[in-house]
Design an enzyme around this catalytic site. Structure first.
Site, PDB file in Angstrom:
ATOM      1  N   HIS A 186      42.913  43.200  38.312  1.00 40.64           N
ATOM      2  CA  HIS A 186      42.303  42.219  39.530  1.00 40.64           C
ATOM      3  C   HIS A 186      41.567  43.321  40.653  1.00 40.64           C
ATOM      4  CE1 HIS A 186      46.274  42.917  41.462  1.00 40.64           C
ATOM      5  NE2 HIS A 186      45.632  42.845  42.364  1.00 40.64           N
ATOM      6  N   ASP A 217      47.369  42.452  33.552  1.00 41.58           N
ATOM      7  CA  ASP A 217      46.936  42.780  34.927  1.00 41.58           C
ATOM      8  C   ASP A 217      46.991  44.502  34.924  1.00 41.58           C
ATOM      9  OD1 ASP A 217      45.811  42.735  37.269  1.00 41.58           O
ATOM     10  OD2 ASP A 217      47.392  41.625  38.161  1.00 41.58           O
ATOM     11  N   SER A 295      48.207  46.934  45.502  1.00 44.36           N
ATOM     12  CA  SER A 295      48.117  46.595  43.928  1.00 44.36           C
ATOM     13  C   SER A 295      47.609  47.894  43.287  1.00 44.36           C
ATOM     14  CB  SER A 295      47.055  45.618  44.014  1.00 44.36           C
ATOM     15  OG  SER A 295      47.535  44.341  43.920  1.00 44.36           O
TER      16      SER A 295
END
Length: 634
Positions: A186, A217, A295
């Site tokens: 993402h 992901d 992230s």
């Protein structure tokens, strides 16, 4: 919590959020840290003013965010029969000018707000204070963690011939050797440019996305510059940790530009929902703080080994300090898949709808003598299991591992884990041996495992949606991003129910809809049509948008007859439609009457229409194997 909600609401005003479905009502979203100026606000306002249709969409999305569950800038998607939950689960990377991505769940997953110039956006909940660890300042493994700068250009699903305004985000990544980096998928979704910067360096280097695993992901990056790799030491992937093991999360979250370190312990290890890919894989729950920009950053054990990748967080008024890390078992599966095939093919699934067998009377009725097994309620037509399993079968083992009546299998010592964990250890094309009880008799069957075929995809492969324009009638396949962009109210309950509950009957099947009508004298009377499924063209049932383009191109009839849901008809004169097409494209500034993928020769993947006539039923569709109603998806 209030300060974070304010920051997220500010971010929401500048962006449109993508939502994705889950079978339990919760929120997950990606944390993107970003900087947005007042000029961006003015530009977006001008765009909304100049485009009435889009303005209406944005207003409807904004008004829906007034509920308590949506104060964190992630609008809830209403699922039939599912209660709302005001909790939220979060993700960690950073973006400017775009919203976070969320899907409803039973627990709340959401992404963090944006890192911007507003001072409110730098306020952090006191329960999640991030502290630079002095004793780790000189640790070698910190130098392997880099900051990711990504420019995104997302497709415009309502106007599929163009893209939306670009936006930027920041996240984290780390070196794994052989000139490669790992980050979250993402973080680099819809990327047009990706740059990375090492710790202590002021130079940004261009990176290339080699592979992107939406379901897990994870994304694999490469940097060609030799200067970037000078003195670099890649990280070593460690083993799956134990409960209460110490864990250190490293990355570049909001609040500053330098590297940040947080510490905690492993709280739980189980199969969890991955918001970005709407999938269910093994996850590590930790209590170390994870914030926007984290992230893609690594999590370390006490030996300095990487035990996973930070990617999402749970936020709720009733819980705190719940973060999630992608374990190295999932990371290794992604890397092995890429090495085996030269590309990422995805995690496989069994393709069956299951039910627990906790009730003794139910087991007795099915002639299951022991407290084990799960009932096969339905088999997906596109899965290989459709050739081996039948409705009413009871699966009691998977590769000689016994399956409990709650759909769990043994995991390490004194632990049990969801049955789908065993499936996720396989690769696409692998064969699994199932022990089943059919009509009271035990037998073994073999099933080839492959990635699941989605009738309504969560993500569009290739980045740009397909479209076909015929005399101003705009046709496009139904997808989750389109549903999000159009808003559920304008899609309609019947079409929304198909997106939520229907299964693909064959590979390549799509729900093709009339998105809108570009007004012209040739299509008078049809201007108000929109978001309606087209079922047939000149009497032939439509399989997908490529099939529709082929039928139109080969049509020699006087009229073009489109049959929609509820027997609604749209008829155009062939010669007049073809003559008006070029004029309509020019009037609306559209470069082509069809997307590039529809210029390829049509290949019929289904020889006859037998599968098209089959009733697919209305069982709920979800990637979650265990739902709140006792149903399981493998």
């Amino acid at each position: 919590m209030a300060t974070i909600a304010v920051a997220n609401c500010c971010f929401s005003a500048l962006s449109s959020s993508f939502k994705f479905r889950y079978s339990v009502s919760c929120h997950r979203r990606f944390a993107t840290s970003a900087s947005t100026s007042n000029a961006s606000l003015n530009a977006l306002s001008a765009k909304a003013t100049n485009n009435k249709k889009r303005a209406l969409k944005k207003n409807s999305s904004t008004s829906s965010s007034k509920s308590n569950a949506e104060k964190d800038s992630v609008p809830q998607k209403k699922l039939p029969g599912r209660p709302k939950d005001e909790k939220s689960i979060l993700y960690a990377d950073g973006a400017s000018g775009r919203g976070d991505i969320g899907r409803p769940q039973s627990t709340g997953f959401k992404s963090f707000g944006a890192q911007g110039k507003d001072k409110k956006e730098f306020q952090i909940d006191s329960r999640e204070q991030q502290v630079e660890q002095g004793d780790l300042q000189d640790a070698t493994f910190l130098n392997a963690v880099v900051k990711v700068y990504c420019t995104h250009t997302a497709p415009d699903y309502s106007l599929p011939w163009q893209k939306q305004r670009q936006y930027t985000s920041t996240g984290s990544a780390f070196m794994i050797g052989d000139g490669k980096l790992l980050t979250n998928a993402h973080c680099v979704e819809h990327d047009t440019q990706v740059k990375v910067k090492r710790r202590g360096d002021d130079t940004k280097y261009v990176a290339k996305v080699l592979a992107r695993g939406v379901d897990c992901d994870i994304a694999l990056l490469s940097v060609e510059s030799e200067e970037f790799w000078k003195g670099a030491e890649p990280l070593h992937l460690g083993h799956l940790p134990r409960l209460q093991d110490a864990v250190t999360v490293v990355g570049y979250p909001l609040g500053g530009d330098t590297i940040s370190v947080t510490k905690g312990v492993v709280s739980r290890i189980e199969v969890t929902s991955y918001a970005h890919g709407s999938s269910d894989l093994l996850g590590i729950q930790i209590d170390a703080a994870i914030n926007p920009g984290n992230s893609g950053g690594p999590a370390f054990n006490e030996q300095g080994e990487c035990i996973g990748v930070a990617f999402q967080v749970y936020r709720s008024e009733e819980a705190e300090n719940i973060g999630y890390v992608i374990p190295t078992t999932v990371v290794s599966h992604f890397l092995d898949d890429y090495e085996r095939n030269g590309k990422y093919t995805g995690f496989p699934c069994l393709g069956i709808l299951l039910q627990k067998l906790e009730n003794p009377a139910l087991r007795a009725c099915l002639q299951v003598n022991s407290n084990e097994g799960v009932l096969v309620r339905r088999v997906e037509p596109t899965s290989d299991a459709n050739n081996a399993l039948k409705q009413g079968d009871v699966i009691v083992s998977f590769d000689d591992v016994h399956v409990g009546s709650e759909g769990t299998v043994p995991f390490r010592s004194n632990e049990r884990i969801a049955f789908r964990y065993l499936i996720s250890q396989k690769f696409a094309g692998d064969v699994a041996e199932l022990g089943i009880i059919r009509a009271g008799k035990f037998m073994r069957v073999q099933v080839v495992l492959n990635p699941r075929v989605h009738l309504v995809p969560y993500h569009i492969e290739g980045g740009q949606p397909s479209y076909l324009i015929i005399a101003g009638l705009v046709f496009t396949p139904l997808s989750e991003p389109l549903i999000e962009e159009e808003c559920e109210d304008s899609i309609g309950l019947k079409l929304l129910a198909k997106a939520r509950y229907s299964l693909a009957r064959f590979k390549g099947e799509q729900i093709v809809i009339l998105s809108q009508v570009l007004a012209n004298e040739v299509n008078i009377g049809y201007e108000d049509m929109g978001n309606q499924q087209v079922l047939k063209f000149n009497g032939t049932r439509i399989k997908n948008i490529s099939h529709l383009a082929h039928l139109v191109a080969c049509c020699e009839d006087k009229y073009l007859v489109f049959e929609f849901e509820d027997n609604y008809l749209a008829v155009l004169e062939s010669e007049a439609a073809m003559a008006a097409s070029s004029r309509i494209l020019k009037d609306y500034g559209i470069p082509s009457e069809r997307s590039d993928d529809l210029l390829e020769p049509y290949v019929d993947s289904l020889g006859d229409n037998q599968a098209l006539e089959q009733d697919i039923g209305d069982s709920p569709v979800s990637n979650l194997e265990i739902g709140s109603d006792g149903l399981l998806w493998a």
